[in-house]
Design a protein around this motif. Structure first.
Motif, mmCIF file in Angstrom:
data_model
loop_
_atom_site.group_PDB
_atom_site.id
_atom_site.type_symbol
_atom_site.label_atom_id
_atom_site.label_comp_id
_atom_site.label_asym_id
_atom_site.label_seq_id
_atom_site.Cartn_x
_atom_site.Cartn_y
_atom_site.Cartn_z
ATOM 1 N N GLN A 158 30.135 -57.308 -11.357
ATOM 2 C CA GLN A 158 31.165 -57.002 -12.351
ATOM 3 C C GLN A 158 30.443 -56.789 -13.676
ATOM 4 N N VAL A 159 30.690 -55.662 -14.328
ATOM 5 C CA VAL A 159 29.994 -55.344 -15.573
ATOM 6 C C VAL A 159 30.985 -54.881 -16.636
ATOM 7 N N SER A 160 30.505 -54.840 -17.869
ATOM 8 C CA SER A 160 31.289 -54.296 -18.973
ATOM 9 C C SER A 160 30.328 -53.552 -19.882
ATOM 10 N N GLY A 161 30.891 -52.788 -20.800
ATOM 11 C CA GLY A 161 30.061 -52.040 -21.731
ATOM 12 C C GLY A 161 30.849 -50.944 -22.392
ATOM 13 N N GLU A 162 30.147 -49.855 -22.737
ATOM 14 C CA GLU A 162 30.793 -48.709 -23.372
ATOM 15 C C GLU A 162 30.359 -47.427 -22.692
ATOM 16 N N PHE A 171 34.709 -50.631 -21.501
ATOM 17 C CA PHE A 171 35.162 -50.670 -20.113
ATOM 18 C C PHE A 171 34.744 -51.974 -19.459
ATOM 19 N N LYS A 172 35.432 -52.279 -18.344
ATOM 20 C CA LYS A 172 35.038 -53.316 -17.394
ATOM 21 C C LYS A 172 35.122 -52.650 -16.036
ATOM 22 N N GLY A 173 34.180 -52.988 -15.156
ATOM 23 C CA GLY A 173 34.203 -52.368 -13.845
ATOM 24 C C GLY A 173 33.239 -53.028 -12.886
ATOM 25 N N THR A 174 33.056 -52.362 -11.731
ATOM 26 C CA THR A 174 32.218 -52.870 -10.652
ATOM 27 C C THR A 174 31.170 -51.829 -10.291
ATOM 28 N N THR A 225 26.694 -45.990 -9.942
ATOM 29 C CA THR A 225 28.079 -45.535 -9.857
ATOM 30 C C THR A 225 28.963 -46.727 -10.175
ATOM 31 N N LEU A 226 29.818 -46.545 -11.169
ATOM 32 C CA LEU A 226 30.736 -47.601 -11.591
ATOM 33 C C LEU A 226 32.161 -47.222 -11.235
ATOM 34 N N ASP A 227 32.926 -48.202 -10.757
ATOM 35 C CA ASP A 227 34.366 -48.043 -10.556
ATOM 36 C C ASP A 227 35.019 -48.890 -11.644
ATOM 37 N N LEU A 228 35.662 -48.222 -12.590
ATOM 38 C CA LEU A 228 36.242 -48.935 -13.735
ATOM 39 C C LEU A 228 37.556 -49.607 -13.351
ATOM 40 N N ASP A 229 37.802 -50.776 -13.944
ATOM 41 C CA ASP A 229 39.061 -51.482 -13.720
ATOM 42 C C ASP A 229 40.231 -50.648 -14.236
ATOM 43 N N GLU A 230 40.039 -50.017 -15.395
ATOM 44 C CA GLU A 230 41.053 -49.129 -15.979
ATOM 45 C C GLU A 230 40.359 -47.864 -16.449
ATOM 46 N N ALA A 231 41.001 -46.720 -16.211
ATOM 47 C CA ALA A 231 40.423 -45.438 -16.611
ATOM 48 C C ALA A 231 40.256 -45.385 -18.133
ATOM 49 N N TRP A 253 40.800 -38.476 -18.343
ATOM 50 C CA TRP A 253 40.646 -39.869 -17.953
ATOM 51 C C TRP A 253 39.643 -39.989 -16.813
ATOM 52 N N ARG A 254 38.779 -40.987 -16.916
ATOM 53 C CA ARG A 254 37.775 -41.247 -15.868
ATOM 54 C C ARG A 254 37.886 -42.691 -15.397
ATOM 55 N N LYS A 255 37.855 -42.853 -14.087
ATOM 56 C CA LYS A 255 37.839 -44.191 -13.492
ATOM 57 C C LYS A 255 36.512 -44.455 -12.785
#
Length: 146
Positions: A70-74, A80-83, A99-105, A117-119
Motif C-alpha cells: 500500500q503506497v501513497s504519493g503524488e 493518491f493512495k493505492g496498491t 503499476t499502481l492501482d489507485l484507491d480513487e481515480a 481520470w486515471r485509476k
C-alpha cells in the motif's frame, strides 16, 4: 528452480503476502497452515523453500518497493493512495517499472474545461520512488512516498 524476475521484498512483506494468501484460500474453504503459506510464497519467487528465501532476503539490500504494498504519493500534482499491482526491476535495480492501482481515480488534467481520470498508473521510478520524467514545471510525474 530459477528465480522470479520480480524484485524480492523484505521478510515482513513476504510474511504479509503469506498471511493474505492464507486468508484468501481460507475464504474459499481451503485451509493451510501459516508455514505452508510461507512455502508457497517462496515457490512463487522461485526459491526451493522458506529457509532459502529467508536467507536470500538477509543477504541483499531491502527493495524500497514491493508487490502488493500500500503506497501513497503524488501523480501529476495529485495526491493518491493505492496498491502496487505490477513491479519489475530494470537493469541493476536502480530503476523499477511499477503499476499502481489507485484507491480513487485522480484527474490528470489541469484545465477546468475537461477532465481525464486515471485509476491505474504505469511509470518508471528510481529506488527513491521518484520518476525521472518531469512535467513542464519541473515536478516529477510520479512520487511514491517510501
Amino acid at each position: 528452480m530459477t528465480h522470479h524476475p520480480a524484485p524480492l521484498p523484505g521478510i515482513d512483506a513476504l510474511k504479509a503476502q503469506a498471511k493474505r494468501l492464507r486468508g484468501s484460500l481460507e475464504a474459499e474453504g481451503n485451509f493451510i497452515s501459516h508455514s505452508e503459506a510461507l512455502e508457497l510464497i517462496a515457490h512463487q519467487y522461485g526459491y526451493r523453500d522458506w529457509n532459502t528465501i529467508h536467507a536470500a532476503c538477509g543477504n541483499r539490500p531491502a527493495n524500497p518497493l514491493s508487490l502488493g504494498a500500500q503506497v501513497s504519493g503524488e501523480y501529476l500534482g495529485q495526491s493518491f493512495k493505492g496498491t502496487i499491482i505490477g513491479l519489475s526491476q530494470l537493469g541493476n535495480g536502480a530503476r523499477y517499472r511499477v503499476t499502481l492501482d489507485l484507491d480513487e481515480a485522480v484527474d490528470v488534467v489541469t484545465f477546468e474545461s475537461f477532465s481525464a481520470w486515471r485509476k491505474r498508473i504505469n511509470a518508471t521510478v528510481g529506488r527513491d520512488g521518484v520518476s525521472a520524467a518531469r512535467t513542464s514545471n519541473g515536478r516529477p510525474h510520479l512520487e511514491i512516498r517510501l
